[in-house]
Design an enzyme around this catalytic site. Structure first.
Site, PDB file in Angstrom:
ATOM      1  N   ALA A  79      34.398  35.803  39.065  1.00  0.00           N
ATOM      2  CA  ALA A  79      33.481  34.785  39.570  1.00  0.00           C
ATOM      3  C   ALA A  79      34.043  33.394  39.331  1.00  0.00           C
ATOM      4  O   ALA A  79      34.981  33.204  38.550  1.00  0.00           O
ATOM      5  CB  ALA A  79      32.122  34.925  38.886  1.00  0.00           C
ATOM      6  N   GLY A 139      33.954  40.122  38.820  1.00  0.00           N
ATOM      7  CA  GLY A 139      33.461  40.354  40.164  1.00  0.00           C
ATOM      8  C   GLY A 139      34.497  40.981  41.068  1.00  0.00           C
ATOM      9  O   GLY A 139      34.155  41.722  42.000  1.00  0.00           O
ATOM     10  N   GLU A 142      34.285  44.580  40.359  1.00  0.00           N
ATOM     11  CA  GLU A 142      33.026  45.073  40.926  1.00  0.00           C
ATOM     12  C   GLU A 142      33.120  45.220  42.441  1.00  0.00           C
ATOM     13  O   GLU A 142      32.547  46.148  43.016  1.00  0.00           O
ATOM     14  CB  GLU A 142      31.888  44.127  40.551  1.00  0.00           C
ATOM     15  CG  GLU A 142      31.527  44.195  39.076  1.00  0.00           C
ATOM     16  CD  GLU A 142      30.537  43.127  38.660  1.00  0.00           C
ATOM     17  OE1 GLU A 142      29.410  43.472  38.291  1.00  0.00           O
ATOM     18  OE2 GLU A 142      30.903  41.932  38.717  1.00  0.00           O
ATOM     19  N   GLU A 190      33.389  40.225  31.238  1.00  0.00           N
ATOM     20  CA  GLU A 190      32.217  39.364  31.091  1.00  0.00           C
ATOM     21  C   GLU A 190      31.737  39.254  29.650  1.00  0.00           C
ATOM     22  O   GLU A 190      31.194  38.225  29.239  1.00  0.00           O
ATOM     23  CB  GLU A 190      31.071  39.876  31.976  1.00  0.00           C
ATOM     24  CG  GLU A 190      31.275  39.693  33.470  1.00  0.00           C
ATOM     25  CD  GLU A 190      32.029  40.834  34.120  1.00  0.00           C
ATOM     26  OE1 GLU A 190      32.094  40.878  35.368  1.00  0.00           O
ATOM     27  OE2 GLU A 190      32.570  41.701  33.384  1.00  0.00           O
TER      28      GLU A 190
END
Length: 256
Positions: free
Chosen positions: A62, A107, A110, A130
């Site tokens: 991110a 991300g 993901e 994270e």
């Protein structure tokens, strides 16, 4: 500036992340992914999809600078849109392959988890870091990762935030194939193009049956399978496939 592009060739739609240098997944890029998921779903000339971040990096995570300025209230609102963007990719009713080069972290990892199949470069590094920010994944990592590699291996990555190299990722089932970096996109496109020639409705049925079954009890999964199985007997592809089998032998049917 457009941060994600769609290119279509040979029945394959390539969703190309293009936010140098690291393809950080900011809000604009997230929203664009959702839009492109809807587009590749709707387009008849797209029968399979490749997720690709370019030759150097898939997506390093991110946009931390963007998130740093967001408070709890802002993230309560944004977190739903974030998950919806990734879920839109996961629910594309066509085969999706991720071509992973370089980093696929946070991300980025993901997003790769939303694909049906992951081809990684031999220099790829994947992970969910994270926890090192005092957070947990928010785009599906705590749900899709354990479903893919099992809860214990997933907790290892989620609790420590460590990166795994391509060889370990292959060993634990996080990726499905490791190839030289220069061949990642070519192999992903070749795999997708092969599936693009298959029976579209049957491929959709197989994907939905597997994905729904993983989220439900076995009786529900079997009911979904049974419904699709019987329904496919009404399709032209089924007629063509069986006729070809009887007249020419297995594996020679050509689907529209």
């Amino acid at each position: 500036m457009t941060t994600v592009h769609l290119e279509v060739a040979d029945g394959v739609g390539t969703i190309r992340l293009d936010r140098p240098p690291m393809n950080a997944l900011d809000i604009e890029l997230q929203d664009r992914l959702k839009d492109l998921a809807a587009e590749v779903t709707a387009r008849d000339d797209v029968r399979a999809v490749v997720l690709y971040g370019g030759e150097k990096v898939f997506a390093a995570g991110a946009d931390i600078k963007e998130m740093q300025d967001m408070d709890h209230t802002a993230m309560v609102v944004r977190s739903r849109a974030l998950q919806e963007s990734f879920t839109a990719i996961a629910r594309v009713p066509k085969p999706v392959v991720a071509a992973v080069t370089g980093y696929a972290l946070g991300g980025g990892c993901e997003l790769a988890l939303c694909a049906d199949f992951r081809i990684a470069a031999d220099n790829a590094k994947l992970g969910q870091p994270e926890i090192l920010l005092g957070l947990i994944p928010g785009a599906g990592g705590t749900q899709r990762l354990p479903r893919l590699i099992g809860p214990s291996k997933a907790k290892d990555l989620l609790f420590t935030g460590r990166m795994v190299k391509a060889e370990e990722a292959l060993a634990i089932g996080l990726v499905d194939r490791v190839v030289p970096a220069a061949e990642v996109y070519e192999q992903a496109h070749t795999w997708a193009a092969r599936l693009a020639k298959g029976p579209a409705l049957a491929l959709r049925a197989a994907k939905e049956a597997v994905d729904t079954g993983l989220e439900a009890d076995i009786d529900t999964g079997l009911a979904v399978e049974r419904t699709w199985f019987a329904g496919l007997f009404a399709t032209e592809d089924r007629e063509r496939g069986m006729r070809s089998f009887v007249e020419e032998g297995p594996g020679k049917a050509k689907f529209l």
